[in-house]
Every structure is written in C-alpha cells, then in structure tokens.
Design an enzyme around this catalytic site. Structure first.
Site, PDB file in Angstrom:
ATOM      1  CG  ASP A 181      -2.023   1.015   1.386  1.00 26.19           C
ATOM      2  OD1 ASP A 181      -2.004   1.709   0.473  1.00 26.19           O
ATOM      3  OD2 ASP A 181      -2.723   0.979   2.152  1.00 26.19           O
ATOM      4  CG  ASP A 192      -4.479   5.463  -0.496  1.00 23.22           C
ATOM      5  OD1 ASP A 192      -3.788   4.348  -0.712  1.00 23.22           O
ATOM      6  OD2 ASP A 192      -5.142   5.661   0.486  1.00 23.22           O
ATOM      7  CG  HIS A 261      -9.500   7.202   2.930  1.00 22.94           C
ATOM      8  ND1 HIS A 261      -8.412   8.067   2.115  1.00 22.94           N
ATOM      9  CD2 HIS A 261      -8.725   6.063   3.072  1.00 22.94           C
ATOM     10  CE1 HIS A 261      -7.544   7.293   1.655  1.00 22.94           C
ATOM     11  NE2 HIS A 261      -7.720   6.063   2.104  1.00 22.94           N
ATOM     12  CG  HIS A 269      -7.208   8.708   6.356  1.00 22.54           C
ATOM     13  ND1 HIS A 269      -7.906   7.828   6.883  1.00 22.54           N
ATOM     14  CD2 HIS A 269      -6.607   8.217   5.196  1.00 22.54           C
ATOM     15  CE1 HIS A 269      -7.318   6.978   6.420  1.00 22.54           C
ATOM     16  NE2 HIS A 269      -6.651   6.889   5.557  1.00 22.54           N
ATOM     17  CD  GLU A 294      -7.279   1.683   2.670  1.00 28.81           C
ATOM     18  OE1 GLU A 294      -6.406   1.049   2.817  1.00 28.81           O
ATOM     19  OE2 GLU A 294      -7.889   2.694   2.720  1.00 28.81           O
ATOM     20  CD  GLU A 391      -6.341   2.498  -0.789  1.00 26.79           C
ATOM     21  OE1 GLU A 391      -6.838   3.590  -0.310  1.00 26.79           O
ATOM     22  OE2 GLU A 391      -5.392   1.947  -0.394  1.00 26.79           O
TER      23      GLU A 391
END
Length: 410
Positions: A181, A192, A261, A269, A294, A391
């Site tokens: 990640d 992300d 998020h 976030h 995610e 994700e």
C-alpha cells in the site's frame, strides 16, 4: 536498495523491454558472436531513464478507466451534459496531476512485482518502491511530488500500517501475504492505491475474492450514493467467498473497522470514511470529491486492533489544538523538519533517518502527546489468520467517474 541501484535496475528493465520489441519486429534476432562487427552495429544504444517525463515529454498523462454514473435520472444524463463537461475541463490541471501520480504508481508497481523476491528484508522491499517513486518524480522537493504516504508492507494477519523502522531485520518469506500500500502525490494530489503480493499460488482465490469486492465498491460509488450502500455492495461480494488453506475452509470476512476514505490536497484522509460493510451511514458522496475505495478481506475474525509492534506511521495533525505547548527545543526543531519536508503528508521514521535526523524519538513522542502529530500503529487480526487488500483512487467528475489508478494488472 539505494536510489542509484534502483535507477540502474530501471535502466536495465527499460533495455530489456527494448530488446523484446526488437525481437517482435524482426521476427528473430540471433545473438551476435563476441567481436562480430555486424552484431555490434545491431546493438541498440541504452536509453536513459530520467523520470516520467521521458515517456511523456508533453506532460499530458493518460486518463484512467471511465465509468458512467448510475442511479437517478440526473446521474444518467451527466455524461452528455455539455455544461458539466465544460466545467470539468476547467479543472484539467488538477486532473493531470492525479493522472501523473497514477501513471507513476502503475510503473512503480510493475517494477516492484518484477524485482521484489523472497529473502529480501522489508526495508529493501520498501526502499525498492520508494526510491523508484522518487526517480520517476524527478524532484527532490518532497512537497512538490513524491511519496503520498509511507510504503506499507503489512504481512499476513497484520492488515495495515506496518512499514519497517531502521534496523528492522524482518525478511520476506515465500509463504507471506504482503499488502503493498503506497501513495504518490503531485502538487498535493494524492493517488492512494494498493494491491496484495504473494509468491505462493495457494492464495490466489483469496486475493481474487478481495479484488472482486473492491471492484464491486467501485461500481457502486458515485455522486449522491449513500456510504452504507457502497459498504453493502462490498460486503455482499466479499462474504460470498470461501477459501481453503491447509485443508481448512475459511469464510472470507470484511475487516469491518477498516474503511476507504476521501482524499483532500496534501491530506490522505479527508474526514469521510467509506465503509466496507453495511453500516447505516446515509451520508452521500458529492460531485468533485476524490475517494479511495479500499477493501480488506480476512480469514480471521474480521476485526483489527493494535496488539503490539513498533509504531512507524506518523502524520502532522491538519487540525491541531490551538495552544499546544512544546517544551523541548528538540521537538520544535523536529516540527520544523516535518513542516518543511512533509506538511500534512504522512511520514515514517525511516524518512526522518533519511533526512539526517537522529535521537528524535523523545521529541516525536512529545509532538504526539500535545496533539500536533498523530501516530498510526500497526493493526492486526487474529494470530494465524491472513488478510488481503486492494484499493483504487476514484475522481468523481461532474460527468463520469474516473478510476484514475486503474492499470492492466488490477
């Protein structure tokens, strides 16, 4: 692995791809004999890998996967609404920054999959990825472009927030399940994106279950969609799967206290949590948001908590207490280093080591204690269980949604 070593490997990989293209075009290429003059002439000159602009000299980066919105009649009309299309085009500079970050992510994860092998230390694994990101970004100004957050390489029942600190001797094993990640940012636009990397094919059905659940969440998300409905879509797909490991059948469970998020500039976030189970949250997504879908699947209890291990992930608080009193001058110095190099982008202790900071743990603890910095410890499911993660980052354009981090791998 050093930055020089990463750059050398990138050049080697690029050369191998060039040779493959030569074989494809010529039909077959004989290996020239040593000292053969004709063979020497046929050799292609090595192409320098200088960064992402080598491949995109006009600095226009590829779009992600487009998906139409579904649901309300208004959403169905969005893709043909010329006014909305025009308004979206006005944000092209921002979209291009996201697309640049996404293209770097795709290239780095391809490079990582080729070079990460069992027997490497987890520090070597992370530095292989992080130094490749820095090479592609072409700048030493970490607030201009670079890592969007530390490279997480959580293993097996550790689901999130593990990256090795300096001196960590953990070695990657053939039977490990590693969640890879990492984020890339360009001008604060953070992509992300995560995948799960394994060497043993016995885990393939498990990974496929989590990947399908992630895609279900992506399909479900959109403007005016309730968060609980996204969670319900993920949960339905994830928990329809069972996997067999070592002769035991395991139900695949969503890790219910880990979430997707929204993403804000320089903030990974942004304050909105996107569930991966039905939770009754009727908050709706809005036009213009950037979100991360995610998902985490587990063969354990489907719940994580902190059960030990060193903290490695930290982040400056975007909304710090108004009168935080810092007593130690060393803590004040460390805060200046954080402001100058990371701002509100998450960092880890290895990044402080890399900047030449030392003997900073007491100062870092004080910044955490007064609320200026938050710490994010590693999170574990039941001992002996396995967890997997996938994700993607999605841009909620006014006309359609763009899965900007989508690649041909997942």
């Amino acid at each position: 692995m050093s930055e020089q070593a990463v750059e050398k490997k990138l050049k080697q990989l690029d050369l191998e791809e060039n040779k493959a293209e030569e074989v494809k075009e010529a039909g077959a290429v004989a290996n020239p004999k040593e000292g053969d003059a004709d063979g020497e002439k046929k050799k292609k000159k090595k192409k320098e890998v200088k960064g992402i602009s080598t491949f995109y000299p006009e600095k226009i980066y590829p779009e992600g996967e487009w998906q139409d919105y579904t649901g309300s009649e208004e959403n169905l009309k969005r893709s043909t609404d010329e006014e909305k299309r025009y308004n979206d085009l006005k944000e092209n500079n921002k979209w291009n920054d996201f697309r640049k970050a996404a293209e770097i992510h795709r290239r780095v994860r391809k490079y990582a999959r080729k070079h990460i092998q069992p027997g490497m230390t987890m520090i070597e694994v992370c530095e292989t990825i992080e130094n490749a990101v820095r090479t592609f970004c072409e700048t030493k100004q970490s607030l201009k472009a670079g890592m969007g957050f530390p490279c997480g390489v959580s293993l097996n029942n550790c689901a999130a927030h593990y990256t090795p600190n300096g001196g960590d001797k953990t070695v990657l094993d053939y039977n490990d399940v590693m969640k890879c990640d990492f984020g890339v940012h360009v001008n604060g636009c953070i992509v992300d994106c995560a995948f799960t990397h394994t060497f043993n094919p016995r885990y393939d059905p498990f990974l496929e279950a989590v990947k399908e659940a992630t895609n279900a969440g992506i399909s479900a998300c959109g403007i005016d969609v309730r968060l609980t409905d996204i969670g319900e879509a993920v949960e339905e797909v994830m928990e329809s799967h069972e996997v067999e490991l070592d002769g035991i059948t395991h139900a695949v469970k969503c890790i219910r206290n880990l979430n997707g998020h929204n993403i804000l500039p320089y903030r990974i976030h942004g304050g909105i949590s996107i569930p991966i189970v039905k939770n009754g949250d009727n908050t709706k997504l809005e036009e213009g948001q950037t979100i991360a879908i995610e998902t985490f699947g587990s063969t354990g209890k489907g719940y994580v908590d902190y059960t030990g291990g060193e903290v490695s992930h930290y982040m400056k608080n975007a909304n710090p207490p108004p009168r935080a009193a810092i007593r130690l001058s060393r803590a004040k110095h460390l805060l200046r280093t954080i402001d100058r190099n990371f701002g509100t982008i998450p960092f880890c202790r290895r990044y402080l080591d890399r900047l030449g900071e030392d003997k900073y743990l007491l100062a870092l603890r004080q910044l955490v204690k007064v609320g200026l910095v938050t710490e994010h410890p590693p999170l574990f499911d039941a001992k002996g269980s396995y967890s997997a993660q996938f994700e993607h980052t999605i841009l909620l354009h006014s006309t359609r949604k763009e899965v900007v981090s989508r690649g041909d791998d997942y």
